[in-house]
Scaffold this active site. Structure first.
Site, PDB file in Angstrom:
ATOM      1  CE  LYS A 148      -2.428  -0.898   3.928  1.00 33.87           C
ATOM      2  NZ  LYS A 148      -1.699  -2.286   4.326  1.00 33.87           N
ATOM      3  NE  ARG A 201      -4.026  -0.997   9.782  1.00 36.25           N
ATOM      4  CZ  ARG A 201      -3.090  -0.527   9.592  1.00 36.25           C
ATOM      5  NH1 ARG A 201      -3.156   0.711   9.208  1.00 36.25           N
ATOM      6  NH2 ARG A 201      -1.879  -1.168   9.229  1.00 36.25           N
ATOM      7  NE  ARG A 240       7.346  -2.464   5.890  1.00 35.93           N
ATOM      8  CZ  ARG A 240       6.198  -2.499   5.931  1.00 35.93           C
ATOM      9  NH1 ARG A 240       5.215  -1.792   5.062  1.00 35.93           N
ATOM     10  NH2 ARG A 240       5.349  -2.721   7.122  1.00 35.93           N
ATOM     11  NE  ARG A 279       6.349  -0.111   9.912  1.00 36.54           N
ATOM     12  CZ  ARG A 279       5.114  -0.243   9.272  1.00 36.54           C
ATOM     13  NH1 ARG A 279       4.855   0.407   8.276  1.00 36.54           N
ATOM     14  NH2 ARG A 279       4.039  -0.711   9.747  1.00 36.54           N
ATOM     15  NE  ARG A 317       2.209  -4.737  11.331  1.00 42.14           N
ATOM     16  CZ  ARG A 317       2.982  -4.372  10.440  1.00 42.14           C
ATOM     17  NH1 ARG A 317       4.308  -5.033  10.313  1.00 42.14           N
ATOM     18  NH2 ARG A 317       2.903  -3.480   9.212  1.00 42.14           N
TER      19      ARG A 317
HETATM   20  P1  AMP Z   1       1.139   0.707   9.069  1.00 39.70           P
HETATM   21  O1  AMP Z   1       2.181   1.777   8.777  1.00 39.70           O
HETATM   22  O2  AMP Z   1      -0.185   1.242   7.871  1.00 39.70           O
HETATM   23  O3  AMP Z   1       1.344  -0.600   8.899  1.00 39.70           O
HETATM   24  O4  AMP Z   1       0.368   0.968  10.293  1.00 39.70           O
HETATM   25  C1  AMP Z   1       1.467   0.640  11.465  1.00 39.70           C
HETATM   26  C2  AMP Z   1       0.600   0.679  12.772  1.00 39.70           C
HETATM   27  O5  AMP Z   1      -0.097   1.876  13.290  1.00 39.70           O
HETATM   28  C3  AMP Z   1      -0.566  -0.222  12.812  1.00 39.70           C
HETATM   29  O6  AMP Z   1       0.049  -1.568  13.214  1.00 39.70           O
HETATM   30  C4  AMP Z   1      -1.445   0.019  13.989  1.00 39.70           C
HETATM   31  O7  AMP Z   1      -0.583  -0.044  15.303  1.00 39.70           O
HETATM   32  C5  AMP Z   1      -1.287   1.656  13.626  1.00 39.70           C
HETATM   33  N1  AMP Z   1      -2.265   2.157  12.829  1.00 39.70           N
HETATM   34  C6  AMP Z   1      -1.892   2.605  11.337  1.00 39.70           C
HETATM   35  N2  AMP Z   1      -3.183   2.935  10.896  1.00 39.70           N
HETATM   36  C7  AMP Z   1      -4.262   2.722  11.704  1.00 39.70           C
HETATM   37  C8  AMP Z   1      -5.650   3.020  11.742  1.00 39.70           C
HETATM   38  N3  AMP Z   1      -6.197   3.338  10.700  1.00 39.70           N
HETATM   39  N4  AMP Z   1      -6.287   2.257  12.747  1.00 39.70           N
HETATM   40  C9  AMP Z   1      -5.700   1.810  13.877  1.00 39.70           C
HETATM   41  N5  AMP Z   1      -4.313   1.624  14.002  1.00 39.70           N
HETATM   42  C10 AMP Z   1      -3.540   2.114  13.076  1.00 39.70           C
END
Ligand code: AMP
Length: 224
Positions: free
Chosen positions: A13, A88, A127, A160, A171
């Site tokens: 994404k 999400r 990654r 990360r 996740r």
């Molecule tokens: P990402 O970079 O999109 O993989 O997000 C990393 C982490 O941020 C996720 O595993 C969640 O802990 C938090 N996070 C990001 N976006 C959301 C969302 N829309 N709702 C809840 N938690 C989020």
């Protein structure tokens, strides 16, 4: 042009959103990036989110909805945006519909990137992100020219905290339970495009543009 990129962690994404941004000049709104910035800056939201993110869980709906609500009001979102990592949960998807309707905008189009479980694990564990510019690499599929350094600015490539194997499983569980049902949410609204997410980032971009351009990008502020 109001897009939601759906798909599990590691589906591509962030990489694909960045490419669409470069090509079409609308902002990428990544709640993950916003939260990581808040964590780095030790803001009250960051302090609250850090532990949750490190455990691979979801940050509470009201926190991320607040971030998106504020960001959508900025002038650069007036002609569209690409949401990456939001919504999400069903609550977030419903609130997004309300926010768009209140702004007098049509509902968002969701793109679901489908990738096999094995591929996701490989992508997530491989990654690496540039600590300076945020460029995303993969030690398996898209290694940098010089190990550990960004091709653009020689910034350090970091992993990360939540891309460690023990967190990845959680996740993916969260995705299955909370986020996957949103595919049906958008399908019921006839606002869903399904894209095969396997293959290289370039192959995926070509597929994505092939599907999307006739639908949403035709003449909509294209950069040359
Ligand atoms: P990402 O970079 O999109 O993989 O997000 C990393 C982490 O941020 C996720 O595993 C969640 O802990 C938090 N996070 C990001 N976006 C959301 C969302 N829309 N709702 C809840 N938690 C989020």
């Amino acid at each position: 042009m109001r897009l939601v990129l759906l798909g599990p962690p590691g589906a591509g994404k962030g990489t694909q959103a960045a490419r669409l941004v470069e090509k079409h000049g609308v902002p990428q709104l990544s709640t993950g990036d916003m939260l990581r910035a808040a964590v780095a800056a030790k803001t009250p939201i960051g302090l609250r989110a850090k532990e949750i993110m490190d455990a691979g869980a979801l940050v509470p709906d009201e926190v991320v909805i607040g971030l998106i609500d504020e960001r959508l009001g900025a002038s650069d979102c007036a002609h569209g945006f690409i949401l990456d990592g939001f919504p999400r949960t069903r609550e977030q998807a419903e609130r997004l519909e309300t926010l768009l309707a209140e702004a007098g905008w049509p509902g968002a189009l969701a793109v679901n990137l489908r990738v096999s479980y094995t591929d996701l694990i490989r992508r997530l564990t491989g990654r690496r992100t540039c600590a300076v510019c945020g460029e995303i690499y993969n030690i398996h599929h898209r290694p940098p020219k010089r190990a550990g350094r960004c091709d653009r600015d020689a910034g350090e490539l970091v992993q990360r905290a939540d891309d460690r194997e023990e967190v990845i499983q959680e996740r993916l569980n969260q995705y299955d339970q909370q986020t996957k049902p949103l595919v049906d949410f958008y399908r019921q609204r006839q606002a869903l495009v399904e894209i095969e997410g396997e293959g290289s980032p370039d192959e995926l971009t070509a597929r994505l543009l092939g599907e999307l351009e006739p639908l949403v990008f035709a003449g909509a502020g294209k950069k040359s």
